[in-house]
Design a protein around this motif. Structure first.
Motif, mmCIF file in Angstrom:
data_model
loop_
_atom_site.group_PDB
_atom_site.id
_atom_site.type_symbol
_atom_site.label_atom_id
_atom_site.label_comp_id
_atom_site.label_asym_id
_atom_site.label_seq_id
_atom_site.Cartn_x
_atom_site.Cartn_y
_atom_site.Cartn_z
ATOM 1 N N GLY A 91 3.059 -3.355 -7.673
ATOM 2 C CA GLY A 91 1.931 -3.909 -8.413
ATOM 3 C C GLY A 91 0.594 -3.420 -7.888
ATOM 4 N N ILE A 92 0.464 -3.331 -6.568
ATOM 5 C CA ILE A 92 -0.794 -2.857 -5.967
ATOM 6 C C ILE A 92 -1.058 -1.413 -6.334
ATOM 7 C CG2 ILE A 92 -1.854 -2.261 -3.746
ATOM 8 C CD1 ILE A 92 -0.465 -4.862 -2.673
ATOM 9 N N PHE A 93 -0.027 -0.570 -6.251
ATOM 10 C CA PHE A 93 -0.219 0.844 -6.563
ATOM 11 C C PHE A 93 -0.603 1.031 -8.030
ATOM 12 C CE2 PHE A 93 2.915 1.908 -2.945
ATOM 13 C CZ PHE A 93 1.895 1.844 -2.020
ATOM 14 N N ARG A 94 0.004 0.256 -8.911
ATOM 15 C CA ARG A 94 -0.350 0.370 -10.331
ATOM 16 C C ARG A 94 -1.769 -0.129 -10.573
ATOM 17 N NH1 ARG A 94 5.094 -1.469 -13.702
ATOM 18 N NH2 ARG A 94 6.553 -0.107 -12.601
ATOM 19 N N ALA A 95 -2.133 -1.233 -9.929
ATOM 20 C CA ALA A 95 -3.501 -1.747 -10.081
ATOM 21 C C ALA A 95 -4.518 -0.735 -9.563
ATOM 22 C CB ALA A 95 -3.640 -3.072 -9.337
ATOM 23 N N ASN A 96 -4.218 -0.101 -8.438
ATOM 24 C CA ASN A 96 -5.137 0.895 -7.889
ATOM 25 C C ASN A 96 -5.322 2.073 -8.839
ATOM 26 O OD1 ASN A 96 -5.981 -0.273 -5.485
ATOM 27 N ND2 ASN A 96 -4.233 0.499 -4.328
ATOM 28 N N GLN A 97 -4.277 2.445 -9.558
ATOM 29 C CA GLN A 97 -4.408 3.533 -10.530
ATOM 30 C C GLN A 97 -5.428 3.173 -11.603
ATOM 31 O OE1 GLN A 97 -0.419 4.173 -11.905
ATOM 32 N NE2 GLN A 97 0.276 5.021 -9.956
ATOM 33 N N VAL A 98 -5.352 1.942 -12.089
ATOM 34 C CA VAL A 98 -6.299 1.507 -13.116
ATOM 35 C C VAL A 98 -7.716 1.435 -12.542
ATOM 36 C CG1 VAL A 98 -6.924 -0.390 -14.665
ATOM 37 C CG2 VAL A 98 -4.520 0.225 -14.365
#
Length: 590
Positions: A111-118
């Protein structure tokens, strides 16, 4: 073990999944694993696709880890017969190779990695946007991503290694980028609070029906209040939790059961909940994290109604529910029983909506008049959790969906009753502020009155003077004891993010609690009744009693609980999940 994801490849997997979900031409991609934030993210529409992937990560059941987190507390035992068990979470013998911490860690960092992408894509894209609608939407998507990243780090902070975990505020692109050291717990806390505070003024109070489940200002305010309460910053917690109560229009539902089934999802009490559906994504496993359903319904229900009974309420919890005194002045406590006669309820509405009890004559279970008729209560099992099972809509959990053991019940992460009880705790400052008792009682009694339970305090006192009260005058400490050992576990059992486990840790009661519960003894008697066809039926050893109620009755060792747990539990070792062995093996920065 369903899966263990090496954090070195998590971002690649996450980005590949994201691209697959955003394009109908996935097979035409040059190489999804080489796609970067510079080549994929081009406009606000791409940010919205990315945000969907972040929410998709949030619904991974390994984040809440409901069963294992509950095993670690005092409110359950693992089922499958008494009294022995080899469950490492219940016995407090788990270590860093156990599946649960590995799965939870991987799900949260996904979840953190996906949020960081956004977030990073927004920072690059924002200066290029010219249309007002695109600018506004992009700001909103970024705020949601920040709120979700804050939530994921809040859960890491309250779950692992005393709050000290690796901090990623960037998108790792090469293997070396994953080799991050542990950040101090204080740094992690400051980071997620900063994310929450950034998102708060940019998020709406409510969403339209088709967008329910997205982050709101109320949800972030509640998370901040919860965080400050956990840190014993009572003034700040009081301020924020009171805002949740007064500023967002939340109200308690009339029926507590509206918070645990498919009926009344996203109701007036819901502050944050995870959307699920019985729809099925073909091509992936029924229990895959990318599915839109969950498997909660089968966890606690017995085999005759389609479950695995792998998580059952502990005996002390069953007795607390059974011993709740219904308010004799409340007309809801007189109702029509299964035999068609009007009677006074034996158990409170809260007990009946939380547990399936064999001698509860007023509450159907899987389309049978009573739980006693629906299932056999074998193996010395005296109650089953109702929460997050489909007992109200089908005759068997297997019938919920066309594919085996899937449920569409939304998971309620935060609701107003929890906020009321946290606010009450903040008012009495964890049992040290007698000046806050009167107002704290008001909010505790709001929760109790909803379930027609006898209210706390002197007769004729408080907001509802005509209702039945227990006529006890409370101090801050005695009211805190009630919150710890009665109100919060009964209202919130088997809910939220590790509520009971975290509560026991932050109150410092876990070791002594297990030791005390290990000394309690119970026994069970048979229950005989006439079923709907008029036949006499007996459910053996299905009605639980405290042994102290009948001193001449021999103690049944089958109902001794937490003995090994009390011996094994070490606060320094078991209060938090350990750093997972997969992370230790793959991250040289540790």
């Amino acid at each position: 073990m369903k899966k263990i994801i090496n954090t070195k490849i998590t971002v690649i997997l996450a980005l590949a999944i994201l691209i697959a979900g955003c394009s109908n031409d996935f097979l035409d991609q040059k190489n999804p694993n080489e796609t970067t934030t510079d080549t994929f993210w081009r406009d606000a529409n791409d940010l919205s696709f990315g945000l969907v992937a972040v929410y998709n990560a949030f619904k991974d059941q390994d984040i809440m880890l409901l069963r294992e987190e509950t095993y670690r507390s005092d409110i359950s035992w693992p089922g499958f017969g008494r009294p022995t068990t080899d469950n490492v979470y219940y016995l407090q013998t788990f270590n860093n190779s156990a599946s649960a911490p590995n799965l939870k860690w991987a799900a949260l960092y996904t979840g953190i990695f996906r949020a960081n992408q956004v977030i990073k894509a927004y920072e690059r894209i924002a200066p290029t946007l010219t249309r007002e609608a695109d600018i506004a939407n992009a700001k909103l998507y970024n705020a949601e991503a920040r709120a979700l990243r804050g939530l994921f780090y809040f859960y890491l902070y309250t779950s692992f290694n005393n709050g000290s975990v690796p901090l990623f505020d960037f998108v790792p692109l090469a293997g070396k980028d994953f080799q991050q050291p542990l950040s101090p717990a204080e740094t992690i806390k400051d980071f997620y609070i900063k994310d929450f505070e950034f998102a708060l003024p940019l998020l709406p109070k409510t969403w339209t029906a088709t967008n329910k489940g997205r982050m709101t200002a109320g949800a972030v305010t509640a998370l901040l209040g919860q965080s400050y309460l956990y840190e014993k910053n009572y003034p700040k917690a009081t301020e924020l939790l009171k805002k949740v109560i007064t500023d967002f229009g939340y109200t308690l539902t009339a029926d507590i059961g509206s918070n645990f089934t498919t009926r009344d999802e996203h109701n007036s009490e819901s502050i944050l909940e995870i959307n699920y559906s019985v729809d099925f994504k073909s091509g992936i496993g029924v229990n895959d994290a990318q599915q839109v359903s969950n498997s909660l319904g089968s966890l606690m229900t017995p085999a005759p109604v389609g479950g695995f009974r792998s998580l059952l309420p502990s005996s002390w919890l069953v007795m607390e529910y059974k011993n709740e005194k219904p308010d004799v002045t409340d007309p809801r406590n007189v109702a029509v029983a299964a035999d068609g006669t009007t009677k006074v309820r034996k158990y409170s509405l809260r007990a009946s909506q939380s547990l399936a009890l064999v001698d509860d004559e007023f509450t159907p279970y899987y389309q049978r008049p009573t739980a006693g008729e629906a299932t056999i209560f074998n193996s010395n099992e005296t109650a089953y959790f109702r929460k997050y099972s489909n007992w109200d809509i089908v005759s068997n959990e297997k019938l919920v969906a066309s594919s085996f053991y899937r449920s569409g019940i939304n998971y309620r992460v935060l609701r107003l009753a929890d906020v009321y009880l946290m606010y009450a705790e903040a008012l009495i400052a964890g049992g040290t502020n007698n000046a806050g008792v009167e107002e704290a009682l008001l909010y505790i009694n709001k929760v109790r009155r909803r379930s027609a339970v006898q209210l706390l305090g002197p007769i004729g006192s408080g907001e509802f003077p005509s209702n039945d009260h227990n006529d006890i005058t409370y101090t801050a400490q005695t009211l805190m004891n009630h919150l710890m050992y009665v109100e919060r576990p009964l209202e919130l059992a088997f809910e939220g993010h590790a509520i009971r486990t975290i509560d026991m840790r932050r109150w410092g009661i876990a070791k002594t609690r297990f030791q005390e519960l290990a000394t309690r003894r119970y026994y069970a008697t048979h229950y005989t009744f006439k079923n709907s066809t008029g036949a006499n039926v007996t459910r053996w050893t299905s009605v639980l009693h405290n042994a102290s109620e009948s001193p001449t009755t021999p103690i049944d060792p089958n109902f001794s609980e937490f003995g090994n747990t009390a011996v094994n539990f070490n606060p320094a070792v078991h209060s938090y999940w350990p750093l997972p062995n997969t992370e230790l093996a793959s991250n040289s920065g540790l």
